[in-house]
Design an enzyme around this catalytic site. Structure first.
Site, PDB file in Angstrom:
ATOM      1  N   GLY A  29       0.795  -1.219   0.000  1.00  0.00           N
ATOM      2  CA  GLY A  29       0.000   0.000   0.000  1.00  0.00           C
ATOM      3  C   GLY A  29       0.827   1.269   0.000  1.00  0.00           C
ATOM      4  O   GLY A  29       0.298   2.348  -0.227  1.00  0.00           O
ATOM      5  N   CYS A 238     -26.881 -10.073 -17.246  1.00  0.00           N
ATOM      6  CA  CYS A 238     -26.218  -9.714 -18.501  1.00  0.00           C
ATOM      7  C   CYS A 238     -27.139 -10.050 -19.676  1.00  0.00           C
ATOM      8  O   CYS A 238     -27.718 -11.139 -19.743  1.00  0.00           O
ATOM      9  CB  CYS A 238     -24.899 -10.464 -18.636  1.00  0.00           C
ATOM     10  SG  CYS A 238     -24.135 -10.302 -20.265  1.00  0.00           S
ATOM     11  N   CYS A 241     -25.116 -13.078 -21.786  1.00  0.00           N
ATOM     12  CA  CYS A 241     -24.860 -14.401 -21.229  1.00  0.00           C
ATOM     13  C   CYS A 241     -25.729 -14.706 -20.016  1.00  0.00           C
ATOM     14  O   CYS A 241     -25.644 -15.783 -19.446  1.00  0.00           O
ATOM     15  CB  CYS A 241     -23.378 -14.560 -20.876  1.00  0.00           C
ATOM     16  SG  CYS A 241     -22.890 -13.668 -19.384  1.00  0.00           S
ATOM     17  N   CYS A 263     -21.967  -7.815 -19.648  1.00  0.00           N
ATOM     18  CA  CYS A 263     -20.771  -7.996 -18.825  1.00  0.00           C
ATOM     19  C   CYS A 263     -19.667  -7.073 -19.330  1.00  0.00           C
ATOM     20  O   CYS A 263     -19.425  -7.001 -20.536  1.00  0.00           O
ATOM     21  CB  CYS A 263     -20.240  -9.424 -18.935  1.00  0.00           C
ATOM     22  SG  CYS A 263     -21.294 -10.662 -18.217  1.00  0.00           S
ATOM     23  N   CYS A 269     -17.814 -13.178 -20.350  1.00  0.00           N
ATOM     24  CA  CYS A 269     -19.093 -13.250 -21.066  1.00  0.00           C
ATOM     25  C   CYS A 269     -19.018 -14.260 -22.208  1.00  0.00           C
ATOM     26  O   CYS A 269     -19.899 -15.093 -22.387  1.00  0.00           O
ATOM     27  CB  CYS A 269     -19.428 -11.867 -21.607  1.00  0.00           C
ATOM     28  SG  CYS A 269     -21.157 -11.648 -22.052  1.00  0.00           S
TER      29      CYS A 269
END
Lengths: 288, 256
Positions: A29, A238, A241, A263, A269
């Protein structure tokens, strides 16, 4: 290709970047400054990510690039062909086959596995930037762990909108120490940052910073006790899909208010469609 | 009784020029100290040295901390000093814009100090902020407005609320009424006097306005050219000034 060194950058530059990456991995970080190079593309097109990718690529690697989850957008296509030409590495669009994945604004839907490296393109690495413009001051705040200001932003969100309206680049705390900007990924992807099996590297070219998350790092999204963090997405399946668990793009399809949700991860997808899942805009039986 | 703040021999030079020289005094809990003097006499330099905004060239500022007793704040580590700055200390700037975040709502401004010391419950923070805005007479309907939409007097009151929300024990004030018109000044002073008495605050007030110290301060220091020329009880110094400069200062006030 003999005109370029392997993966475009010279070896000394790659060593310098690898040192920054190792330091970043050692202090999860923490933003490590590095001497960012001019790349043959404009700032904002992923110069940081490209330099990090160049430093970690080996000839045996399989490389994948996604831009907003898609393998076939301009940015993704050009960076993929850049490394095809300069490094001669194999490329793929399959998430599981890739060993190095450079991404802009998304984490792939398919869980990553050990041995993979996810490289993020970062526009602004400093999460406190818009609250405290002085770099000298934000560095001091990081070193002294003074992160009250980050919550002021979330506080303002709630008082203005009734909920935490920050929906991307949602600040996280890494291993209980550094507050980090996860790059502009949707907050839907935030829970995937933590405890991930793959190495995550963040490169900001213009800002000359590299930071990193080693595998299985604890990453917590900041929130309030009475307004907990919530990973949000469009409340639709979606259209192509039928997936209900993936992050969706809203696509306007005509000028009469028609729209569909697809997606954003094209590989996910397509793999689902190949397996026989069809959404309602694709004439499928999953139609809602 | 241990002094809350004990200042010894504070000196700050700007090159060959003297900011303030060899200033010493003790401040006891619940006491309000006024520092007066003309522009350039070193009042603000002294205040900034005591509050940790400037590093003095010599001297000690010993503060009676809650946990460890008297500590020299000049030699303590920066994280400790900054922690004091957002818990036991408060600093009210002359210009409210210096002490506020102008792009953040009023309640966000007040809540910042709470969040800086670890408060993480939105409802609690908001309740406390609203309560404090009420105490400084800012209407509840304005809590989500930005300070840019506030008048000068409201901004100053907001700054005071933002500083006092964590219950500090010592408040540094740099010309808190400067730049406000007289009626607003009077209300602000009234408010400050009430808050200082209710919360048993200790305060150090820098000002060039003798009316402010007359109303608020228990004790007074008069500064000239970086040095303290006279010190004593407020009424004593104002009614019977001994030093020539104090006499000049007192006699310069226009009588209406």
């Amino acid at each position: 290709m003999t005109e370029y060194n392997f993966a475009y950058l010279d070896e000394q530059t790659k060593r310098m970047i690898r040192r920054a990456i190792l330091k970043g991995l050692a202090i999860p970080g923490y933003q490590v400054p590095f001497a960012s190079r001019e790349m043959p593309m404009p700032y904002g097109w992923g110069t940081g990510g490209v330099q990090v990718s160049a430093a970690v690529l080996t000839p045996e690697d399989t490389f994948k690039v996604i831009d907003q989850g898609a393998d076939d957008t301009t940015n993704a296509v050009s960076i993929r062909s850049f490394f095809q030409r300069t490094a001669g590495v194999a490329t793929t669009t399959s998430t599981s086959d890739a060993t190095v994945i450079q991404t802009r604004h998304r984490i792939p839907e398919e869980p990553l596995h050990e041995g993979q490296i996810l490289v993020y393109q970062v526009p602004i690495p400093e999460p406190l930037r818009f609250l405290e413009p002085r770099e000298s001051e934000t560095r001091k705040m990081h070193s002294l762990e003074e992160y009250g200001l980050m919550h002021v932003k979330l506080y303002e969100d709630i008082s203005r909108h009734g909920h935490i309206a920050t929906s991307y680049a949602y600040p996280v705390k890494v291993e209980g120490r550094y507050v980090m900007d996860p790059s502009p990924i949707p907050k839907f992807d935030n829970p995937k940052l933590g405890d991930m099996a793959a190495i995550q590297l963040f490169g900001a070219g213009r800002e000359q910073r590299i930071y990193a998350l080693p595998p299985y790092t604890k990453v917590v999204s900041l929130d309030f006790e009475d307004h907990p963090f919530e990973a949000s997405k469009a409340d639709h399946p979606c259209g192509m899909c039928g997936a209900t668990d993936s992050y969706l793009d809203e696509v306007i399809i005509d000028d009469a208010g028609g729209r569909m949700f697809v997606c954003s991860d094209t590989d996910y997808c397509e793999a689902r469609q190949a397996a026989g899942h069809m959404g309602k805009d694709n004439g499928g039986k999953d139609a809602a | 009784m241990t002094p809350l703040l004990s200042v010894q021999g504070i000196t700050k030079r700007y090159g060959a020029h003297i900011g303030c020289a060899d200033v010493s005094f003790d401040l006891y809990p619940g006491e309000v100290m006024g520092i007066v003097g003309e522009s350039g006499s070193g009042k603000s330099t002294l205040l900034n040295c005591m509050a940790g905004h400037l590093a003095p060239d010599a001297g000690q500022v010993v503060f009676d901390t809650r946990t460890d007793g008297p500590r020299d704040t000049i030699t303590m580590s920066e994280p400790e000093r900054r922690m004091l700055g957002r818990t036991d200390w408060a600093f009210v700037h002359q210009h409210a814009r210096d002490g506020l975040r102008m792009g953040v709502s009023a309640s966000g401004n007040v809540g910042e100090r709470l969040m800086a010391v670890g408060e993480r419950h939105y409802g609690d923070i908001r309740d406390k902020a609203t309560d404090w805005l009420g105490r400084v007479e800012i209407d509840a309907s304005r809590v989500d407005d930005r300070p840019t939409t506030f008048s000068g007097g409201m901004q100053q009151r907001l700054q005071i609320a933002r500083n006092l929300v964590t219950g500090p024990r010592l408040v540094f004030m740099d010309e808190p009424t400067g730049g406000l018109d007289v009626s607003v000044q009077a209300r602000l002073l009234d408010l400050l006097r009430g808050l200082v008495r209710d919360m048993e605050l200790s305060a150090i007030i820098v000002t060039h306005d003798l009316a402010v110290v007359r109303l608020l301060a228990d004790r007074l220091m008069v500064m000239k050219s970086g040095r303290v020329v006279e010190a004593g009880l407020t009424d004593q110094v104002l009614d019977d000034p001994q030093h020539a400069y104090s006499q000049l200062l007192v006699s310069s006030v226009l009588q209406v």
